[in-house]
Design a protein around this motif. Structure first.
Motif, PDB file in Angstrom:
ATOM      1  N   ILE A   1       0.829  -1.208   0.000  1.00  0.00           N
ATOM      2  CA  ILE A   1       0.000   0.000   0.000  1.00  0.00           C
ATOM      3  C   ILE A   1       0.867   1.263   0.000  1.00  0.00           C
ATOM      4  CG2 ILE A   1      -1.704   1.337   1.334  1.00  0.00           C
ATOM      5  CD1 ILE A   1      -2.779  -1.384   2.365  1.00  0.00           C
ATOM      6  N   THR A   2       1.958   1.222   0.774  1.00  0.00           N
ATOM      7  CA  THR A   2       2.784   2.428   0.910  1.00  0.00           C
ATOM      8  C   THR A   2       3.889   2.505  -0.138  1.00  0.00           C
ATOM      9  OG1 THR A   2       4.183   1.285   2.506  1.00  0.00           O
ATOM     10  CG2 THR A   2       2.403   2.629   3.412  1.00  0.00           C
ATOM     11  N   PHE A   3       3.888   1.551  -1.072  1.00  0.00           N
ATOM     12  CA  PHE A   3       4.958   1.529  -2.075  1.00  0.00           C
ATOM     13  C   PHE A   3       5.157   2.869  -2.793  1.00  0.00           C
ATOM     14  CE2 PHE A   3       6.698   0.736  -6.305  1.00  0.00           C
ATOM     15  CZ  PHE A   3       7.880   0.087  -5.975  1.00  0.00           C
ATOM     16  N   PRO A   4       4.057   3.562  -3.163  1.00  0.00           N
ATOM     17  CA  PRO A   4       4.261   4.861  -3.845  1.00  0.00           C
ATOM     18  C   PRO A   4       5.091   5.842  -3.026  1.00  0.00           C
ATOM     19  CG  PRO A   4       1.964   4.179  -3.989  1.00  0.00           C
ATOM     20  CD  PRO A   4       2.645   3.202  -3.062  1.00  0.00           C
ATOM     21  N   ILE A   5       5.114   5.680  -1.695  1.00  0.00           N
ATOM     22  CA  ILE A   5       5.870   6.603  -0.844  1.00  0.00           C
ATOM     23  C   ILE A   5       7.346   6.230  -0.802  1.00  0.00           C
ATOM     24  CG2 ILE A   5       6.101   7.554   1.486  1.00  0.00           C
ATOM     25  CD1 ILE A   5       3.066   6.766   1.848  1.00  0.00           C
ATOM     26  N   TRP A   6       7.616   4.934  -0.532  1.00  0.00           N
ATOM     27  CA  TRP A   6       9.027   4.556  -0.343  1.00  0.00           C
ATOM     28  C   TRP A   6       9.667   3.965  -1.597  1.00  0.00           C
ATOM     29  CZ3 TRP A   6       9.985  -0.594  -1.130  1.00  0.00           C
ATOM     30  CH2 TRP A   6       8.889  -1.457  -1.034  1.00  0.00           C
ATOM     31  N   GLY A   7       8.823   3.606  -2.570  1.00  0.00           N
ATOM     32  CA  GLY A   7       9.330   2.967  -3.780  1.00  0.00           C
ATOM     33  C   GLY A   7      10.426   3.780  -4.469  1.00  0.00           C
ATOM     34  N   TRP A   8      10.259   5.112  -4.438  1.00  0.00           N
ATOM     35  CA  TRP A   8      11.229   6.005  -5.086  1.00  0.00           C
ATOM     36  C   TRP A   8      12.625   5.884  -4.478  1.00  0.00           C
ATOM     37  CZ3 TRP A   8       9.289   8.657  -9.165  1.00  0.00           C
ATOM     38  CH2 TRP A   8       7.892   8.796  -9.217  1.00  0.00           C
ATOM     39  N   PHE A   9      12.647   5.635  -3.168  1.00  0.00           N
ATOM     40  CA  PHE A   9      13.933   5.654  -2.471  1.00  0.00           C
ATOM     41  C   PHE A   9      14.521   4.258  -2.283  1.00  0.00           C
ATOM     42  CE2 PHE A   9      10.967   8.833  -0.755  1.00  0.00           C
ATOM     43  CZ  PHE A   9      11.575   9.966  -1.264  1.00  0.00           C
ATOM     44  N   LYS A  10      13.760   3.262  -2.731  1.00  0.00           N
ATOM     45  CA  LYS A  10      14.146   1.885  -2.423  1.00  0.00           C
ATOM     46  C   LYS A  10      15.616   1.602  -2.746  1.00  0.00           C
ATOM     47  CE  LYS A  10      13.145  -2.896  -3.100  1.00  0.00           C
ATOM     48  NZ  LYS A  10      12.778  -3.923  -4.070  1.00  0.00           N
ATOM     49  N   GLN A  11      16.024   1.929  -3.968  1.00  0.00           N
ATOM     50  CA  GLN A  11      17.388   1.566  -4.371  1.00  0.00           C
ATOM     51  C   GLN A  11      18.447   2.253  -3.518  1.00  0.00           C
ATOM     52  OE1 GLN A  11      18.557  -0.931  -5.935  1.00  0.00           O
ATOM     53  NE2 GLN A  11      16.464  -1.547  -6.455  1.00  0.00           N
ATOM     54  N   SER A  12      18.241   3.537  -3.227  1.00  0.00           N
ATOM     55  CA  SER A  12      19.268   4.242  -2.455  1.00  0.00           C
ATOM     56  C   SER A  12      19.284   3.780  -1.004  1.00  0.00           C
ATOM     57  CB  SER A  12      19.084   5.762  -2.554  1.00  0.00           C
ATOM     58  OG  SER A  12      17.886   6.136  -1.933  1.00  0.00           O
TER      59      SER A  12
END
Ligand SMILES: [Zn+2]
Length: 219
Positions: free
Chosen positions: A109-120
């Protein structure tokens, strides 16, 4: 991967401990906040007088190394902060872990929030791993006051479950917290907590079978 089933009991999602990890919603805190997790596959040595912890192995699917369960333990300060999985200090890859169902739902559900930073975030986490595995003690440290320990962890677990199930959950659902919650909840979670503490105590000290003959393997 294929493992020697005569030498090891293979644990996967169908085994009670890992299944419990998947379905218990309370463990979402352990997984998302503390970074405590459980491998997808565990091997338990069938033979040996050693305790459960010493007989449990975490296989790395990338390089095939069988890591001692003690490599990822509180005594080495490596039981927590494993948000991305268990670090393999042999091949530097990540050993896949079993996600808790509630944690998985929240993450999705919260992927849109943390998905951007996942790789870093993952890279930062990965950079810190080698240092954590430098000075490991893979011998079991005998703990004093084991009675107190199981009691303490059992009571803590009971209290935690009580607050989660009888207070936080009704609040989320918008239900009223009544006296009934407390009358039923307190004894229920007290018993569950103590049962859990005792099970953990028994389980961690459980010895393997002493015979070394592999011809009478059950199952
Ligand atoms: Zn590896």
């Amino acid at each position: 991967m294929n493992y020697d089933k005569q030498k090891y009991k293979v644990w996967n999602w169908k085994s009670p401990v890992i299944l419990h990890w998947i379905i218990n919603p309370g463990l979402v805190i352990n997984e998302l906040i503390l970074g405590q997790t459980i491998p997808k596959v565990m091997l338990i040595e069938r033979d040996g007088k050693k305790t459960f912890y010493q007989r449990s192995l975490v296989p790395c699917p990338h390089c095939g190394e069988l890591h001692s369960g003690l490599k990822y333990s509180a005594q080495n300060k490596t039981a927590f902060k494993n948000w991305f999985g268990f670090y393999c200090d042999n091949c530097k890859e990540i050993i896949p872990v079993q996600r808790n169902l509630t944690a998985l739902i929240i993450l999705t559900i919260t992927f849109p929030i943390w998905g951007w930073f996942k790789q870093s975030i993952k890279q930062q986490w990965l950079d810190k791993q080698p240092d954590r595995y430098k000075n490991l003690n893979l011998e079991i440290i005998e703990k004093k006051n084991t009675t107190k320990n199981w009691l303490k962890s059992g009571l803590f677990f009971g209290l935690f479950m009580f607050i989660t199930m009888q207070v936080i959950l009704p609040l989320i659902k918008g239900e009223e917290i009544t006296q009934k919650n407390f009358l039923i909840g307190i004894p229920l979670w007290l018993i569950c907590g103590l049962g859990w503490g005792l099970t953990m105590k028994w389980w961690m000290n459980k010895k393997g079978k002493e015979n070394t003959a592999h011809n009478n393997v059950q199952k």
